[in-house]
Design a protein around this motif. Sequence first.
Motif, PDB file in Angstrom:
ATOM      1  N   CYS A   1      42.405  36.080  35.229  1.00 33.44           N
ATOM      2  CA  CYS A   1      41.370  37.074  33.787  1.00 33.44           C
ATOM      3  C   CYS A   1      40.670  35.971  32.259  1.00 33.44           C
TER       4      CYS A   1
ATOM      5  N   LYS B   1      40.455  42.829  42.973  1.00 30.22           N
ATOM      6  CA  LYS B   1      41.573  43.659  41.931  1.00 30.22           C
ATOM      7  C   LYS B   1      41.178  43.508  41.098  1.00 30.22           C
ATOM      8  N   HIS B   2      41.115  41.722  40.101  1.00 28.42           N
ATOM      9  CA  HIS B   2      40.679  41.701  38.968  1.00 28.42           C
ATOM     10  C   HIS B   2      39.674  40.891  38.352  1.00 28.42           C
TER      11      HIS B   2
ATOM     12  N   ARG C   1      37.721  34.632  33.762  1.00 30.36           N
ATOM     13  CA  ARG C   1      36.922  35.481  33.827  1.00 30.36           C
ATOM     14  C   ARG C   1      35.948  35.997  33.006  1.00 30.36           C
TER      15      ARG C   1
ATOM     16  N   THR D   1      47.304  34.821  37.909  1.00 30.75           N
ATOM     17  CA  THR D   1      46.466  36.147  37.787  1.00 30.75           C
ATOM     18  C   THR D   1      45.592  36.446  35.390  1.00 30.75           C
TER      19      THR D   1
END
Length: 155
Positions: free
Chosen positions: A51, A84-85, A54, A47
């Motif tokens: 991210c 979700k992210h 991202r 994650t």
Amino acid sequence: MSQVQVGQPVPDFTLPGSNGKDVSLSDFRGKNVVIYFYPKDMTPGCTTESCDFRDFHPQFGELDAEVLGISPDDLKSHVKFIEKHGLPFLLLADTDHRICEMFGVWTLKKNYGKEYMGVERSTFLIDKQGKLAREWRKVKVAGHVEEVLEAVKQL
């Protein structure tokens, strides 16, 4: 299938994408491509890494670089992870780990004394001509995306 080597052309491959379509490496010819292999959706390290990609996505875009994430998870899991992210790039499902094996990232891992096969967190940078320009194996997440971005700037 032999493992990809730095300086050599990366063989074309096709995997199911989180956009609901089959996605081929050749779809991105003429662009730099960053492929990051990660073990599992929704886990802490994966994650954080996703991210980070991202958060730096606009800078990769300015350098004409596409980011693709690949893991053995299925598309349903990928779509949940993206939603979700807020991930702005495609995740590809390598459920039979064929592409992981081609890149040499499907390896024997050990955790709490147990051995199992899994994905070794790794990133590959493919240049606009389709050649493997750089590779990062056994990636530590902290600062990694910035290092990849710097390498793209140098292409």
